[in-house]
Write a protein that holds these residues in place. Sequence first.
Motif, PDB file in Angstrom:
ATOM      1  N   LYS A 183      -5.663  -3.154   4.654  1.00  0.00           N
ATOM      2  CA  LYS A 183      -6.291  -1.962   5.235  1.00  0.00           C
ATOM      3  C   LYS A 183      -6.453  -2.116   6.758  1.00  0.00           C
ATOM      4  O   LYS A 183      -6.062  -1.241   7.525  1.00  0.00           O
ATOM      5  CB  LYS A 183      -7.643  -1.725   4.549  1.00  0.00           C
ATOM      6  CG  LYS A 183      -8.400  -0.556   5.105  1.00  0.00           C
ATOM      7  CD  LYS A 183      -8.486   0.588   4.157  1.00  0.00           C
ATOM      8  CE  LYS A 183      -9.059   1.835   4.806  1.00  0.00           C
ATOM      9  NZ  LYS A 183     -10.337   2.235   4.248  1.00  0.00           N
ATOM     10  N   PHE A 186      -9.125  -6.399   0.555  1.00  0.00           N
ATOM     11  CA  PHE A 186      -7.918  -5.595   0.809  1.00  0.00           C
ATOM     12  C   PHE A 186      -7.438  -5.930   2.222  1.00  0.00           C
ATOM     13  O   PHE A 186      -7.767  -5.231   3.174  1.00  0.00           O
ATOM     14  CB  PHE A 186      -8.230  -4.092   0.707  1.00  0.00           C
ATOM     15  CG  PHE A 186      -8.675  -3.633  -0.657  1.00  0.00           C
ATOM     16  CD1 PHE A 186      -7.792  -3.603  -1.728  1.00  0.00           C
ATOM     17  CD2 PHE A 186      -9.983  -3.220  -0.873  1.00  0.00           C
ATOM     18  CE1 PHE A 186      -8.204  -3.171  -2.992  1.00  0.00           C
ATOM     19  CE2 PHE A 186     -10.406  -2.792  -2.123  1.00  0.00           C
ATOM     20  CZ  PHE A 186      -9.517  -2.766  -3.189  1.00  0.00           C
ATOM     21  N   LEU A 227      -4.605   4.238  -5.693  1.00  0.00           N
ATOM     22  CA  LEU A 227      -5.838   5.052  -5.708  1.00  0.00           C
ATOM     23  C   LEU A 227      -5.763   6.163  -4.662  1.00  0.00           C
ATOM     24  O   LEU A 227      -6.081   7.325  -4.949  1.00  0.00           O
ATOM     25  CB  LEU A 227      -7.060   4.162  -5.455  1.00  0.00           C
ATOM     26  CG  LEU A 227      -7.370   3.155  -6.570  1.00  0.00           C
ATOM     27  CD1 LEU A 227      -8.468   2.190  -6.145  1.00  0.00           C
ATOM     28  CD2 LEU A 227      -7.778   3.881  -7.857  1.00  0.00           C
ATOM     29  N   TYR A 228      -5.321   5.837  -3.465  1.00  0.00           N
ATOM     30  CA  TYR A 228      -5.198   6.872  -2.420  1.00  0.00           C
ATOM     31  C   TYR A 228      -4.144   7.906  -2.820  1.00  0.00           C
ATOM     32  O   TYR A 228      -4.303   9.097  -2.570  1.00  0.00           O
ATOM     33  CB  TYR A 228      -4.858   6.246  -1.060  1.00  0.00           C
ATOM     34  CG  TYR A 228      -6.065   5.775  -0.291  1.00  0.00           C
ATOM     35  CD1 TYR A 228      -6.654   4.540  -0.586  1.00  0.00           C
ATOM     36  CD2 TYR A 228      -6.619   6.549   0.715  1.00  0.00           C
ATOM     37  CE1 TYR A 228      -7.767   4.099   0.123  1.00  0.00           C
ATOM     38  CE2 TYR A 228      -7.738   6.107   1.427  1.00  0.00           C
ATOM     39  CZ  TYR A 228      -8.302   4.881   1.129  1.00  0.00           C
ATOM     40  OH  TYR A 228      -9.404   4.444   1.822  1.00  0.00           O
ATOM     41  N   ILE A 234       0.850  -1.203   0.000  1.00  0.00           N
ATOM     42  CA  ILE A 234       0.000   0.000   0.000  1.00  0.00           C
ATOM     43  C   ILE A 234       0.883   1.250   0.000  1.00  0.00           C
ATOM     44  O   ILE A 234       0.649   2.188  -0.771  1.00  0.00           O
ATOM     45  CB  ILE A 234      -0.959   0.001   1.222  1.00  0.00           C
ATOM     46  CG1 ILE A 234      -1.955  -1.163   1.117  1.00  0.00           C
ATOM     47  CG2 ILE A 234      -1.708   1.335   1.310  1.00  0.00           C
ATOM     48  CD1 ILE A 234      -2.850  -1.354   2.343  1.00  0.00           C
ATOM     49  N   ILE A 270      -3.983   6.622   4.579  1.00  0.00           N
ATOM     50  CA  ILE A 270      -5.163   5.754   4.381  1.00  0.00           C
ATOM     51  C   ILE A 270      -6.191   5.936   5.508  1.00  0.00           C
ATOM     52  O   ILE A 270      -7.392   5.963   5.267  1.00  0.00           O
ATOM     53  CB  ILE A 270      -4.751   4.254   4.310  1.00  0.00           C
ATOM     54  CG1 ILE A 270      -3.667   4.042   3.242  1.00  0.00           C
ATOM     55  CG2 ILE A 270      -5.965   3.356   4.082  1.00  0.00           C
ATOM     56  CD1 ILE A 270      -4.115   4.064   1.810  1.00  0.00           C
ATOM     57  N   SER A 303     -16.989  -2.712  -3.414  1.00  0.00           N
ATOM     58  CA  SER A 303     -16.201  -3.293  -4.511  1.00  0.00           C
ATOM     59  C   SER A 303     -16.120  -4.818  -4.388  1.00  0.00           C
ATOM     60  O   SER A 303     -15.923  -5.517  -5.368  1.00  0.00           O
ATOM     61  CB  SER A 303     -14.777  -2.719  -4.528  1.00  0.00           C
ATOM     62  OG  SER A 303     -14.003  -3.308  -3.494  1.00  0.00           O
ATOM     63  N   GLU A 334     -14.750   0.785  -0.867  1.00  0.00           N
ATOM     64  CA  GLU A 334     -13.991  -0.470  -0.779  1.00  0.00           C
ATOM     65  C   GLU A 334     -14.887  -1.661  -0.447  1.00  0.00           C
ATOM     66  O   GLU A 334     -14.728  -2.734  -1.006  1.00  0.00           O
ATOM     67  CB  GLU A 334     -12.891  -0.337   0.275  1.00  0.00           C
ATOM     68  CG  GLU A 334     -11.776   0.561  -0.200  1.00  0.00           C
ATOM     69  CD  GLU A 334     -11.111   1.324   0.922  1.00  0.00           C
ATOM     70  OE1 GLU A 334     -11.052   0.816   2.056  1.00  0.00           O
ATOM     71  OE2 GLU A 334     -10.658   2.459   0.670  1.00  0.00           O
ATOM     72  N   THR A 371      -2.701  -1.655  -5.519  1.00  0.00           N
ATOM     73  CA  THR A 371      -3.683  -0.854  -6.257  1.00  0.00           C
ATOM     74  C   THR A 371      -4.435   0.095  -5.324  1.00  0.00           C
ATOM     75  O   THR A 371      -4.700   1.256  -5.670  1.00  0.00           O
ATOM     76  CB  THR A 371      -4.681  -1.792  -6.986  1.00  0.00           C
ATOM     77  OG1 THR A 371      -3.928  -2.621  -7.863  1.00  0.00           O
ATOM     78  CG2 THR A 371      -5.722  -1.018  -7.771  1.00  0.00           C
ATOM     79  N   LEU A 372      -4.760  -0.404  -4.131  1.00  0.00           N
ATOM     80  CA  LEU A 372      -5.447   0.463  -3.155  1.00  0.00           C
ATOM     81  C   LEU A 372      -4.586   1.692  -2.852  1.00  0.00           C
ATOM     82  O   LEU A 372      -5.069   2.829  -2.812  1.00  0.00           O
ATOM     83  CB  LEU A 372      -5.726  -0.320  -1.870  1.00  0.00           C
ATOM     84  CG  LEU A 372      -6.548   0.424  -0.822  1.00  0.00           C
ATOM     85  CD1 LEU A 372      -8.006   0.528  -1.249  1.00  0.00           C
ATOM     86  CD2 LEU A 372      -6.472  -0.271   0.543  1.00  0.00           C
ATOM     87  N   ARG A 427      -3.742  -6.303  -5.099  1.00  0.00           N
ATOM     88  CA  ARG A 427      -4.886  -5.469  -4.704  1.00  0.00           C
ATOM     89  C   ARG A 427      -4.456  -4.396  -3.709  1.00  0.00           C
ATOM     90  O   ARG A 427      -4.935  -3.262  -3.759  1.00  0.00           O
ATOM     91  CB  ARG A 427      -5.981  -6.362  -4.086  1.00  0.00           C
ATOM     92  CG  ARG A 427      -6.557  -7.338  -5.067  1.00  0.00           C
ATOM     93  CD  ARG A 427      -7.246  -8.499  -4.402  1.00  0.00           C
ATOM     94  NE  ARG A 427      -6.299  -9.363  -3.701  1.00  0.00           N
ATOM     95  CZ  ARG A 427      -6.575 -10.571  -3.266  1.00  0.00           C
ATOM     96  NH1 ARG A 427      -7.779 -11.075  -3.433  1.00  0.00           N
ATOM     97  NH2 ARG A 427      -5.669 -11.301  -2.640  1.00  0.00           N
ATOM     98  N   ASN A 428      -3.545  -4.765  -2.802  1.00  0.00           N
ATOM     99  CA  ASN A 428      -3.098  -3.782  -1.806  1.00  0.00           C
ATOM    100  C   ASN A 428      -2.320  -2.650  -2.465  1.00  0.00           C
ATOM    101  O   ASN A 428      -2.486  -1.480  -2.122  1.00  0.00           O
ATOM    102  CB  ASN A 428      -2.257  -4.477  -0.739  1.00  0.00           C
ATOM    103  CG  ASN A 428      -3.106  -5.370   0.143  1.00  0.00           C
ATOM    104  OD1 ASN A 428      -3.914  -4.879   0.923  1.00  0.00           O
ATOM    105  ND2 ASN A 428      -2.960  -6.667  -0.003  1.00  0.00           N
TER     106      ASN A 428
END
Length: 322
Positions: free
Chosen positions: A278, A275, A259-260, A193, A305, A271, A268, A255-256, A252-253
């Motif tokens: 998080k 994740f 986005l942030y 992340i 985050i 979706s 989230e 990608t999260l 996925r992490n």
Amino acid sequence: MFSNISVVGAGAMGTAISQTICENTKQVLLYAKRAEVVNSINKTHFNKDYFPNIRLEDNIIATNDLNELKNAEIIFLTLPSSVIREVTRKLKDIISSDCILVNTAKGIEKNSKKRMSEVIQEETGKSAVVLSGPNIAAEMVERTFSSASIACENKEYLDKVEQVLSTPKFKVSASNDVIGVEYCGVIKNVIAISQGICEGMKINDNARFSVFTKTFAETKDLIEKFGGKRDTVDDYCGFGDIITASTLNVSRNHTLGVLYGQKIVIDEKASGVLFEGKNTIITLKELCKNNNIDCATVDFTYDVIINGINPKRAFEEFWEKL
Ligand SMILES: NC(=O)C1=CN([C@@H]2O[C@H](COP(=O)(O)OP(=O)(O)OC[C@H]3O[C@@H](n4cnc5c(N)ncnc54)[C@H](O)[C@@H]3O)[C@@H](O)[C@H]2O)C=CC1
Ligand SMILES: O=C(CO)COP(=O)(O)O
């Protein structure tokens, strides 16, 4: 050759692990919660929700009855960390006393802050084997080259799980550092992340990989302070997985984080994407605080985050701590 190996959780990792182990066992019994997934696998050999273009091997059979796992020699738990307690509580009364449980979830229990092997031990009385590594499910399901670290206090369990996983294409590194292997998987999600944030905010590459250097050193410190071994971070579960998830958008992490970093808000929960990292950010922040540990990577990720601080401002603070 094993006869009866089971996998619980027919998502990305469950399907991928089934494809990996199927050449070392007569049958893989894959437990899926939803009847339509079971039907899809048993009737067509495709898990169409996850891998619609990959035909699964013939000896992978699906079920949605946990009781059918009663004769399993080994069970791989390929579930979100949030359900490991509830599922192992159910399994306890079904499985035989010599059945081996293998955890692949890369998370930590939110309220108790316990590792998955601790949760499994509490629910079943068994020492679990833990597995972690650079295991992008979308690659593993195609039975391409991959690797993982495994660890367990019980040497007999460890040897058996090494045997069922090892193939000419799948390398296994066995160790007795359960804490180190588990924490590598947990911390790597937070690192993925943090690197995603850097990428999303388009910080220059020199800066991004400078903080990555610091992050790698911090991972060794954290693992040691939590009771694991520093050297474990050099293994597949550490360096291998950290690099994989920090640099590839398939994570996925990661990608999260991107986005942030771009200040793009997504729902989230809606979706439906898992994740794991998080919740881990919050848990790691608390663990660091409770143990008087300074970790700039955890602080940076928490600031962006959880606290919603502007990524550029948070990065400047991160940079000052280098
Ligand atoms: N996808 C990957 O590349 C890898 C994932 N992992 C870890 O494996 C764990 C699972 O991840 P994925 O398979 O990717 O997630 P996923 O979201 O693709 O699959 C999870 C599956 O668990 C099922 N499930 C949820 N609650 C359940 C319950 N109570 N009983 C039975 N089934 C239940 C869901 O229906 C879903 O099919 C995570 O902790 C992840 O960090 C580890 C290595 C690689
Ligand atoms: O653990 C993984 C690869 O090893 C998968 O990472 P993500 O959960 O970030 O997709």
